[in-house]
Design a protein around this motif. Structure first.
Motif, PDB file in Angstrom:
ATOM      1  N   PHE A  14      -3.203   7.571  16.701  1.00 14.31           N
ATOM      2  CA  PHE A  14      -2.911   8.969  16.365  1.00 14.31           C
ATOM      3  C   PHE A  14      -2.711   9.145  14.867  1.00 14.31           C
ATOM      4  O   PHE A  14      -3.084  10.167  14.299  1.00 14.31           O
ATOM      5  N   THR A  34      -2.104   5.665   4.815  1.00 13.11           N
ATOM      6  CA  THR A  34      -2.555   5.346   6.170  1.00 13.11           C
ATOM      7  C   THR A  34      -2.595   3.839   6.385  1.00 13.11           C
ATOM      8  O   THR A  34      -2.112   3.323   7.391  1.00 13.11           O
ATOM      9  N   LEU A  35      -3.148   3.146   5.400  1.00 16.24           N
ATOM     10  CA  LEU A  35      -3.223   1.692   5.540  1.00 16.24           C
ATOM     11  C   LEU A  35      -1.832   1.057   5.455  1.00 16.24           C
ATOM     12  O   LEU A  35      -1.530   0.106   6.181  1.00 16.24           O
ATOM     13  N   PHE A  72      -4.299   7.490  12.617  1.00 19.46           N
ATOM     14  CA  PHE A  72      -5.632   7.499  12.023  1.00 19.46           C
ATOM     15  C   PHE A  72      -6.390   8.772  12.329  1.00 19.46           C
ATOM     16  O   PHE A  72      -7.352   9.100  11.657  1.00 19.46           O
ATOM     17  N   LEU A  73      -5.987   9.469  13.384  1.00 16.33           N
ATOM     18  CA  LEU A  73      -6.630  10.746  13.681  1.00 16.33           C
ATOM     19  C   LEU A  73      -6.013  11.880  12.867  1.00 16.33           C
ATOM     20  O   LEU A  73      -6.711  12.753  12.382  1.00 16.33           O
ATOM     21  N   LEU A 129       4.159  -3.584  26.875  1.00 12.85           N
ATOM     22  CA  LEU A 129       4.008  -2.145  26.797  1.00 12.85           C
ATOM     23  C   LEU A 129       4.352  -1.571  25.420  1.00 12.85           C
ATOM     24  O   LEU A 129       3.623  -0.715  24.917  1.00 12.85           O
ATOM     25  N   PRO A 136      -6.202  11.913   8.220  1.00 10.29           N
ATOM     26  CA  PRO A 136      -7.337  12.545   7.532  1.00 10.29           C
ATOM     27  C   PRO A 136      -7.423  14.038   7.804  1.00 10.29           C
ATOM     28  O   PRO A 136      -7.848  14.795   6.938  1.00 10.29           O
ATOM     29  N   THR A 137      -7.031  14.438   9.015  1.00 10.71           N
ATOM     30  CA  THR A 137      -7.088  15.863   9.331  1.00 10.71           C
ATOM     31  C   THR A 137      -6.155  16.650   8.418  1.00 10.71           C
ATOM     32  O   THR A 137      -6.516  17.716   7.903  1.00 10.71           O
ATOM     33  N   LEU A 174      -1.150   2.909  20.132  1.00 14.97           N
ATOM     34  CA  LEU A 174      -1.420   4.335  20.294  1.00 14.97           C
ATOM     35  C   LEU A 174      -0.938   5.126  19.074  1.00 14.97           C
ATOM     36  O   LEU A 174      -1.614   6.042  18.602  1.00 14.97           O
ATOM     37  N   LYS A 216      -4.267   8.316   2.067  1.00 15.28           N
ATOM     38  CA  LYS A 216      -5.036   7.238   2.657  1.00 15.28           C
ATOM     39  C   LYS A 216      -4.498   5.845   2.426  1.00 15.28           C
ATOM     40  O   LYS A 216      -4.429   5.070   3.367  1.00 15.28           O
ATOM     41  N   THR A 217      -4.126   5.558   1.200  1.00  8.91           N
ATOM     42  CA  THR A 217      -3.474   4.267   1.039  1.00  8.91           C
ATOM     43  C   THR A 217      -2.218   4.256   1.915  1.00  8.91           C
ATOM     44  O   THR A 217      -1.818   3.224   2.438  1.00  8.91           O
ATOM     45  N   PHE A 229       0.823  -1.213   0.000  1.00 11.71           N
ATOM     46  CA  PHE A 229       0.000   0.000   0.000  1.00 11.71           C
ATOM     47  C   PHE A 229       0.860   1.267   0.000  1.00 11.71           C
ATOM     48  O   PHE A 229       0.458   2.292  -0.535  1.00 11.71           O
ATOM     49  N   VAL A 255       1.425  -1.662  23.219  1.00 10.27           N
ATOM     50  CA  VAL A 255       0.429  -0.629  23.543  1.00 10.27           C
ATOM     51  C   VAL A 255       0.813   0.690  22.891  1.00 10.27           C
ATOM     52  O   VAL A 255      -0.010   1.392  22.317  1.00 10.27           O
ATOM     53  N   LYS A 256       2.093   1.002  22.952  1.00  5.81           N
ATOM     54  CA  LYS A 256       2.549   2.256  22.362  1.00  5.81           C
ATOM     55  C   LYS A 256       2.370   2.252  20.850  1.00  5.81           C
ATOM     56  O   LYS A 256       1.988   3.256  20.254  1.00  5.81           O
TER      57      LYS A 256
END
Lengths: 107, 379
Positions: free
Chosen positions: A74, A45-46, A76-77, A63, A80-81, A70, A42-43, A19, A66-67
């Motif tokens: 972020f 992003t994937l 994915f947030l 841990l 697009p913005t 996270l 977007k591609t 991608f 988890v990071k």
């Protein structure tokens, strides 16, 4: 021999690379700013998402995973913005989107 | 050096405006003088100011225009018409501070380049009654006459009375009084809502808890040192941001329900992203590049900031569709292909967002197309 688990990680990585390449090809081939924003933001992003998923799987539970998750959230947030900010700026500047009618105009 | 003077009296008491620079103040009509090769008349520009979003740009425009515009000016007078009797002492005080800021701005805009522009700031009409646009016109024309000013530059959002829109009548009346009036061609940068809003203890506690949790998660240890520094950091973050980041009342039940539904939404969104990505990959790699981009607009059936933002970002995340602009619920979306357009107007994502924020009942319901809002093409 690779185990099934390692195979999954490799598959994720290959998908990520695929991608990523699609994003780059799209950036080169698509005709205008808006369509390029599709390809690039977007591609991508994937691509990054799959790569990070591979990293999370390789790190195992803990841990660092988890990071990585996270990081994914972020990504994915923010992606697009950013795409929205760029195209909105273009729209505010009055840049007309390319349409299929423009095809064959030597563009 | 540019000359910047500030005078805080009303203009009748002009003693306080006496110059100490030794430069005679031109009285009356234009006085021709030589300034670095270019002949400059002794004309002055009057700029009425008040608190407004475009004030900074108006000041910049006035200074630039005076220094290098077509009609150069020798002096720029920024005046604030403010009546103590109408608006009270506090207003006069804030007007004074504003004028000081204007003087600083003008100084910044001048830089070191132009030695010969006089900038004056003055509070006028302090002891007058200022109610109607006519009162402001009289005050400004009197001032202009006394100072020998013939040109006025208006801030497009100049509104000292803070009540009635003053600008249109003001412009016409000032022109009738024989002044050359121009409205500064400046726009407000971005229209901002109030950043700081009302918030209560609930928002503070929630924000502090979230920050604390995040700090400990990233730190990855529960040692005493981390617990203490985390608490301090969370307190600082919450103190600074509690009235900015979270709005609306905190209802834990609703919050948990939304988070739970968000967990259902996430796999769905991921699935949509993967499917749409494969589609775009196919389109991009196809030799003939079968795209048919089009901009569609529709009104989404979601309300309030966070749901609208979630939907806009979800649309952008789903390849083939890209949110260009959102005004309240009106979406402007750029679509790459026919089929991505179909998917968007079927409203699957919209229903999913409604499900997350309003519950299962709200998820049923028509998509944009069924609402008869099937994406008028933007010309």
């Amino acid at each position: 021999m690779v185990t099934l688990y390692e195979g999954a990680i490799i598959a994720l990585l290959v998908g990520g690379v695929f991608f990523g390449i699609v994003a780059a090809v799209g950036l080169l081939r698509l005709p205008d700013l808006y369509t390029r924003a599709h390809g690039a933001s977007k591609t991508d992003t994937l691509g990054a998402g799959l790569s990070l998923a591979a990293a999370a799987a390789a790190l195992g539970s803990g841990l660092p995973t988890v990071k990585v998750v996270l990081l994914l959230v972020f990504l994915f947030l923010t992606n697009p913005t950013a795409a929205h900010a760029i195209t909105r700026a273009a729209a505010d500047q009055g840049i007309e989107p390319w349409t299929s009618e423009d095809r064959g105009d030597g563009e | 050096m540019a000359l910047i003077r500030t005078c805080h009296g009303h203009h009748d008491n002009s003693d306080c405006c006496q110059l100490s620079s030794g430069r005679a103040r031109p009285v009356g009509g234009p006085v021709a003088r030589d300034r670095g090769g270019a002949t400059v008349t002794g004309e002055k520009l009057l700029v009425p100011v008040s608190e407004s979003p475009t004030l900074r740009n108006t000041v910049a425009y006035a200074v630039r225009n005076a220094v290098e515009g077509e009609d150069r000016y020798d002096a720029v007078h920024f005046v604030y018409p403010a009546s103590r009797r109408v608006a009270g002492e506090e207003y006069i005080e804030s007007a004074r501070e504003l004028l000081e800021r204007v003087a600083v701005w003008a100084g910044e805009d001048l830089g070191e380049d132009d030695p010969d522009l006089t900038v004056e700031t003055e509070l006028i009409g302090v002891d007058d009654y200022l109610f109607s646009p006519g009162d402001y016109v009289d005050l400004l024309t009197d001032y202009a006459r006394d100072e020998g000013i013939e040109a006025v530059l208006l801030d497009p959002e100049f509104n000292p009375g803070e009540n009635t829109p003053l600008l249109p009548p003001l412009e016409a009346e000032l022109e009738r009084a024989g002044l050359v009036v121009e409205t500064a061609p400046v726009e407000r940068g971005t229209r901002r809502d109030r950043l700081v809003r009302r918030a209560g203890l609930g928002q503070f506690v929630l924000l502090a808890a979230l920050s604390y949790g995040f700090y400990l998660l990233i730190g990855g240890s529960l040692a005493a040192f981390d617990l203490v520094t985390g608490a301090i950091s969370a307190a600082i973050v919450a103190t600074v941001l509690w009235r900015i980041s979270l709005t609306g009342p905190v209802r834990p039940g609703q919050l948990v329900a939304r988070l739970a539904r968000m967990l259902v939404f996430t796999p769905y969104l991921l699935y949509e992203i993967v499917v749409a990505n494969l589609h775009v990959a196919y389109v991009v790699l196809h030799p003939s590049l079968p795209i048919d981009p089009e901009v569609v607009e529709f009104d989404a059936a979601v309300w309030s900031e966070i749901p609208v933002t979630t939907l806009a970002n979800s649309i952008t995340l789903t390849p083939g569709t890209l949110t260009v602009d959102v005004t309240r619920q009106h979406f402007t979306v750029h679509t790459l292909t026919e089929s991505s357009r179909e998917d968007l107007l079927d409203g699957g994502l919209e229903r999913a967002v409604r499900f997350v924020f309003y519950g299962r009942a709200a998820a049923r319901g028509p998509g944009p197309r069924e609402r008869g809002d099937d994406g008028g093409e933007e010309s």
